[in-house]
Design an enzyme around this catalytic site. Structure first.
Site, PDB file in Angstrom:
ATOM      1  N   ASP A  35      -4.100   0.994  -9.489  1.00  0.00           N
ATOM      2  CA  ASP A  35      -5.468   0.767  -9.865  1.00  0.00           C
ATOM      3  C   ASP A  35      -5.780   0.501 -11.179  1.00  0.00           C
ATOM      4  OD1 ASP A  35      -5.443   1.086  -7.277  1.00  0.00           O
ATOM      5  OD2 ASP A  35      -6.529   2.994  -7.330  1.00  0.00           O
TER       6      ASP A  35
ATOM      7  N   GLU B 160       0.756  -1.247  -0.022  1.00  0.00           N
ATOM      8  CA  GLU B 160      -0.003   0.139  -0.064  1.00  0.00           C
ATOM      9  C   GLU B 160       0.850   1.396  -0.055  1.00  0.00           C
ATOM     10  OE1 GLU B 160      -3.076  -0.540  -1.295  1.00  0.00           O
ATOM     11  OE2 GLU B 160      -3.268  -1.947   0.352  1.00  0.00           O
TER      12      GLU B 160
ATOM     13  N   GLY C 216     -16.330   4.671  -2.979  1.00  0.00           N
ATOM     14  CA  GLY C 216     -15.932   5.319  -1.681  1.00  0.00           C
ATOM     15  C   GLY C 216     -15.475   4.172  -0.756  1.00  0.00           C
TER      16      GLY C 216
HETATM   17  C1  GLA Z   1      -5.120   4.453  -4.209  1.00  0.00           C
HETATM   18  C2  GLA Z   1      -4.125   4.802  -5.360  1.00  0.00           C
HETATM   19  C3  GLA Z   1      -3.254   3.940  -5.668  1.00  0.00           C
HETATM   20  C4  GLA Z   1      -2.423   3.577  -4.548  1.00  0.00           C
HETATM   21  C5  GLA Z   1      -3.413   3.101  -3.348  1.00  0.00           C
HETATM   22  C6  GLA Z   1      -2.576   2.889  -2.158  1.00  0.00           C
HETATM   23  O1  GLA Z   1      -5.906   3.318  -4.312  1.00  0.00           O
HETATM   24  O2  GLA Z   1      -5.260   5.048  -6.224  1.00  0.00           O
HETATM   25  O3  GLA Z   1      -2.457   4.298  -6.570  1.00  0.00           O
HETATM   26  O4  GLA Z   1      -1.512   4.320  -4.174  1.00  0.00           O
HETATM   27  O5  GLA Z   1      -4.234   4.288  -3.144  1.00  0.00           O
HETATM   28  O6  GLA Z   1      -1.818   1.706  -2.241  1.00  0.00           O
END
Ligand code: GLA
Length: 392
Positions: free
Chosen positions: A182, A41, A131
């Protein structure tokens, strides 16, 4: 016909709404999934590793090209909200329809890439909870890009290029300085697998999930709100730490270097960096543990990841910490649990044997209530494929 599109429960409603609203049939369908991150993360924008899977929840888009450069949007899930703009003019932010900025942003990216996007009628439907930290916005961006690619036959756009364009739309137009995770997993997800993604090279290695392992997503019912500013602040702190160490990104700092190099760096930025450097190593180790079916090892890494997000990166909230504690207690050494996604609410992910799912759900029902009194929402997910498009 790609089965993930034809089997989508959203398809009949989307087709009916398209025809009723635009008085024509769509020519293109595109689908892009949300994601759950198993570990890694806030490592993506530090050029590190992440280990997400694509989930079944997705955004579905029906589209038809127009010759007049008008883009007309219909959002089924927002009470039939609409938006329109021109694909051949400067595209500006909409304050009236914030949801449409994800679409405006990617069409602008098509313009900036020199691909001269056509006009289109577009209807959108999705079942990725918004969300919740499951990337509903990335799935919207990627579905729209896949739809345009199919409408115009843009063969030059490979999977990584699509992910990069979607990310730039979010960074430069929507204003969230997110990393690539993502969008990349939404494009490149593989059924039955997590992907170990190197966010520097964009190489991705599929890691099969061991048979009998359940991926459980638990929504805290704490909706993530006003998170962009906190997210962007974390990113700035990481960049400051990388500058302090004289490297391009925290990926290039080892734990011994970090431990020896605190002097002269803001203590908060140092703790943010300790999370990132530790999390990158944990993510690579977790991919090995997952491939080997080492559930106790995976559980330890997930526990360390959660503690680091709570104590060093400061992105968890009490309800999320409580969910994780309940799950860790019931799962024991047979797997693990941690917050997933950007933080400040949203979801927890647990990996556990399928035969322990009922016990975990019962423990949550008995011991968890959100601050607003709601019970947690539980999904057991099967990692699904990445984005697809086809003729309608
Ligand atoms: C969000 C962002 C990702 C990543 C996560 C944390 O989802 O869009 O790019 O940084 O937070 O891991």
């Amino acid at each position: 016909m790609p089965t993930a599109i034809s089997n989508s429960p959203l398809l009949p409603g989307l087709l009916a709404a398209f025809q009723a609203h635009f008085r024509a049939v769509p020519t293109t369908l595109a689908r892009a999934p949300g994601r759950v991150n198993l570990i890694g993360e806030h490592t993506d924008y530090n050029d590190g590793f992440v280990l997400p899977c694509a989930i079944e929840a997705h955004t579905l888009v029906a589209a038809r090209p127009r010759s007049d450069h008008q883009v007309r949007l219909l959002a089924l899930d927002l009470d039939g909200a609409t938006d329109s703009f021109r694909s051949d003019a400067t595209i500006v932010h909409s304050s009236r329809a914030p949801w449409a900025n994800y679409v405006r942003g990617v069409v602008r990216e098509l313009q900036l890439t020199g691909l001269a996007p056509c006009g289109a009628d577009i209807a959108i439907s999705g079942n990725v909870p918004r969300g919740a930290g499951l990337s509903s916005s990335a799935s919207l961006e990627v579905a729209v890009l896949r739809a345009w690619q199919h409408l115009q036959g843009l063969p030059g756009l490979d999977a990584n290029a699509i992910a990069r364009m979607a990310q730039r739309a979010e960074n430069d137009f929507v204003g969230c300085h997110c990393g690539i995770m993502d969008q990349l997993i939404s494009v490149r997800g593989e059924a039955g697998h997590a992907l170990l993604i190197d966010c520097r090279s964009l190489q991705a290695r599929p890691v099969p999930l061991p048979p009998g392992l359940a991926v459980m997503i638990v929504h805290s019912q704490v909706r993530r709100g006003l998170v962009d500013s906190a997210y962007n602040e974390r990113r700035q702190q990481c960049e400051a730490a990388a500058r302090h160490f004289g490297v391009a990104a925290l990926r290039d700092v080892s734990m011994p270097q970090l431990l020896a190099g605190a002097a002269g760096l803001d203590p908060l930025a140092w703790r943010r960096a300790r999370h990132v450097v530790g999390e990158i190593a944990r993510t690579e180790a977790a991919a090995r543990a997952l491939a080997a079916g080492d559930l106790p090892g995976l559980g330890r890494l997930m526990a360390a990841s959660h503690a680091s997000m709570r104590d060093d990166f400061a992105i968890t909230v009490p309800a999320i910490d409580q969910l994780v504690a309940i799950l860790q207690q019931v799962i024991g050494s047979e797997g693990g649990a941690r917050m997933t996604g950007g933080g400040f609410g949203g979801c927890v992910v647990a990996l556990l044997p399928q035969h322990r799912v009922a016990a975990a759900s019962a423990a949550l029902a008995a011991h968890y209530r959100a601050p607003g009194g709601e019970a947690a929402l539980v999904w057991v997910c099967t990692p699904g494929p990445g984005a697809q498009a086809m003729a309608a």
